[in-house]
Design a protein around this motif. Sequence first.
Motif, PDB file in Angstrom:
ATOM      1  N   ASP A 235      -6.181  -0.750  13.371  1.00 27.05           N
ATOM      2  CA  ASP A 235      -6.389   0.629  12.925  1.00 27.05           C
ATOM      3  C   ASP A 235      -7.463   0.716  11.844  1.00 27.05           C
ATOM      4  O   ASP A 235      -8.119   1.740  11.695  1.00 27.05           O
ATOM      5  N   ASP A 236      -7.615  -0.351  11.065  1.00 26.56           N
ATOM      6  CA  ASP A 236      -8.582  -0.376   9.960  1.00 26.56           C
ATOM      7  C   ASP A 236      -8.883  -1.847   9.635  1.00 26.56           C
ATOM      8  O   ASP A 236      -8.280  -2.747  10.217  1.00 26.56           O
ATOM      9  N   PRO A 237      -9.802  -2.114   8.700  1.00 23.48           N
ATOM     10  CA  PRO A 237     -10.176  -3.503   8.409  1.00 23.48           C
ATOM     11  C   PRO A 237      -9.273  -4.228   7.406  1.00 23.48           C
ATOM     12  O   PRO A 237      -9.668  -5.251   6.842  1.00 23.48           O
ATOM     13  N   GLU A 238      -8.053  -3.766   7.200  1.00 18.43           N
ATOM     14  CA  GLU A 238      -7.130  -4.425   6.264  1.00 18.43           C
ATOM     15  C   GLU A 238      -6.932  -5.905   6.606  1.00 18.43           C
ATOM     16  O   GLU A 238      -6.666  -6.723   5.730  1.00 18.43           O
ATOM     17  N   ILE A 239      -7.093  -6.276   7.875  1.00 13.63           N
ATOM     18  CA  ILE A 239      -6.934  -7.675   8.286  1.00 13.63           C
ATOM     19  C   ILE A 239      -7.881  -8.587   7.510  1.00 13.63           C
ATOM     20  O   ILE A 239      -7.539  -9.730   7.201  1.00 13.63           O
ATOM     21  N   VAL A 240      -9.054  -8.106   7.139  1.00 14.27           N
ATOM     22  CA  VAL A 240     -10.027  -8.922   6.396  1.00 14.27           C
ATOM     23  C   VAL A 240      -9.422  -9.334   5.061  1.00 14.27           C
ATOM     24  O   VAL A 240      -9.447 -10.509   4.694  1.00 14.27           O
ATOM     25  N   SER A 241      -8.845  -8.374   4.339  1.00 15.87           N
ATOM     26  CA  SER A 241      -8.221  -8.678   3.047  1.00 15.87           C
ATOM     27  C   SER A 241      -6.966  -9.513   3.214  1.00 15.87           C
ATOM     28  O   SER A 241      -6.678 -10.397   2.409  1.00 15.87           O
ATOM     29  N   SER A 242      -6.193  -9.241   4.258  1.00  9.78           N
ATOM     30  CA  SER A 242      -4.913  -9.938   4.431  1.00  9.78           C
ATOM     31  C   SER A 242      -5.096 -11.426   4.728  1.00  9.78           C
ATOM     32  O   SER A 242      -4.178 -12.203   4.529  1.00  9.78           O
ATOM     33  N   LEU A 243      -6.270 -11.818   5.194  1.00 12.76           N
ATOM     34  CA  LEU A 243      -6.515 -13.228   5.503  1.00 12.76           C
ATOM     35  C   LEU A 243      -7.248 -13.963   4.387  1.00 12.76           C
ATOM     36  O   LEU A 243      -7.673 -15.101   4.571  1.00 12.76           O
ATOM     37  N   SER A 244      -7.363 -13.336   3.224  1.00 11.15           N
ATOM     38  CA  SER A 244      -8.016 -14.020   2.106  1.00 11.15           C
ATOM     39  C   SER A 244      -7.137 -15.194   1.663  1.00 11.15           C
ATOM     40  O   SER A 244      -5.909 -15.135   1.723  1.00 11.15           O
TER      41      SER A 244
END
Length: 178
Positions: A59-68
Amino acid sequence: GGSHGTLDWLPERGTRVHVLDRRSGAVEVHVVQPPFFFFHVCNTFEADGAVCVDLCAFDDPEIVSSLSLERLTDDSQARDLPRSRVVRLSLPRRGGGDGGGDADGGAAPELVPLDDVSVSGGFADLPTINPRVAGCADYRFVYGIGAARPTPVSNRLVKTDVAGGGGGRGGGETLPPP
């Protein structure tokens, strides 16, 4: 909106998809609403007058932050993995132009879920298909990762039947041995 590393998220603009005709060099630009984010494509093919792109959509790019690394190694920051699905994006061919959606009178792009969230856990990514059917409209299975929730990381392998069966197990098209 927001920034995620080198990516700017501007959901009010939709998701812009550029289709290049390899024969003529013509470029079509489609704007898809609601917006979505993706990393990985499962397969791409032409069918029924449209370019079809099967992909794993968030739905949004939150996955980028969640994989930090910081979030993955600090239990106080652990959160459930963002949701994603195997979807088919159908982009109707319209012979050029740079309008979005149905702005030029053509059919609007369509995003249709193909997976079964009860099998994938509402998370799908890192897709692969049998290379022998890449580019074919009649391929059947996508293999990838999923999530048994709650979890901050993927933790299961998933087989999705894109021919209408959702998540599946059993016979059919297989990956060749390495």
